[in-house]
Design a protein around this motif. Sequence first.
Motif, PDB file in Angstrom:
ATOM      1  N   HIS A 276      65.628 -29.967  25.444  1.00 38.68           N
ATOM      2  CA  HIS A 276      64.459 -29.255  24.933  1.00 38.68           C
ATOM      3  C   HIS A 276      64.895 -27.997  24.171  1.00 38.68           C
ATOM      4  N   ARG A 280      64.420 -27.107  20.201  1.00 42.28           N
ATOM      5  CA  ARG A 280      63.644 -25.948  19.724  1.00 42.28           C
ATOM      6  C   ARG A 280      64.468 -25.096  18.764  1.00 42.28           C
ATOM      7  N   TRP A 302      62.705 -34.567  21.638  1.00 41.85           N
ATOM      8  CA  TRP A 302      63.791 -33.579  21.702  1.00 41.85           C
ATOM      9  C   TRP A 302      65.110 -34.216  21.279  1.00 41.85           C
ATOM     10  N   VAL A 386      66.249 -18.358  19.266  1.00 44.64           N
ATOM     11  CA  VAL A 386      65.751 -19.243  20.332  1.00 44.64           C
ATOM     12  C   VAL A 386      66.706 -19.217  21.509  1.00 44.64           C
TER      13      VAL A 386
END
Length: 389
Positions: A276, A280, A302, A386
């Motif tokens: 995940h 991202r 993902w 991120v």
Amino acid sequence: MNEFHPPRRILLGPGPSDADNRVLSALSAPLVGHLDPEFLKVMDDIQSLLRYVFETQNKLTIPISGTGSAGMEAAFVNLVEPGDSVVVCVNGVFGERMSDIVGRCGGTLTRVEAEWGASFDLDQIRNALKKTHAPILAVVHAETSTGVLTSLSKIRQVLDEFPETLFLLDCVTSLGGHPVEIDRYQVDFAYSGTQKCLSCPPGLAPITLSEKAVSVLRRRKSKVRSWYLDLTMVEKYWGEERTYHHTAPISMNYALREALRIVQEEGLENRWARHHLNHRALVAGVEAMGLAMLCKPEDRLWSLNTIRIPEKVSDAKVRTKLLQDFGIEIGGGLGPLKNKIWRVGLMGSSSNRNNVLLFLNALEQVLSEQGMSLERGAAVEAAMNVYCT
Ligand SMILES: *Cc1c(COP(=O)(O)O)cnc(C)c1O
């Protein structure tokens, strides 16, 4: 002729993903016979590790000899008898492949379609089941050709209205990367492949059958039309009898055992979180470059990221450059998405921060060479944001 020395690639395509060195070493271990007591232990270990990754108690949980498509074919050829009605959800290549196989099994096919890159309208699935009373609904969890994830909880909700219908699931690109939870969602037949989020070479297709699916298999009126994939025979080799059916691919089973041990050491939850996070970061970087993702945020896989190719950019040139100059493999689009998208796999071992940053940097370089004006470094910075929050 010389020995073959393959180059070291960074595999960020739709599979295979990079295999861990431990898995590659397992492949080179000495062979034993397929009925050697030591090999029987390997088989038991694989079954128990597969139950862990599938999150199931299902007794009939085994690897089929062959790639993911052998798992797909095993599902239909064992559960479908000529004339049986099957509803298949199609929004990409693998739903198409399922439909093809249903026809080859003599099944009566009903397709529920969604645009490639979009998710399904649940009412259409509900209506198809109402109309056909089909004993099987087939769904691709992670559509590798488009990057769309189908929600298992939503499919389960629909199926709760049709308690007789079996839930057949393709989890080739989700197993080991996304939660699959076979028992929780009462999936009756699931199949996967080794070379996607399990990071093992291609060659085996893990499958698992619920009691309900096993009883359908037992009640068949006709013989399974494939000798090789006939689970009524294959299960006797994996069960107590250990009856010879075909020679198990010994080395591939060593490799799968090691790959599954790695999954277990990391832990499923940690593995999902890693997939995940890297997804991202990749999306943040791609969007910072001014590029767009194909799918809506809530539909995105993902493990497989689909990026729209900007106008005036050559798909082939970019992918060739990435491979030649950076050793990075990514995939192109298929069918209606040919020349329209790139498919960037972040599967298993390949899903890591170094790969994400290297890919973003490389793509920025290659797109600049193609004449796109980009703010250099913006993608990596967005991805790092991120990782740092
Ligand atoms: C890769 C894949 C398959 C087929 O697996 P092969 O190993 O290529 O035979 C089936 N379904 C999905 C969703 C896949 O991504």
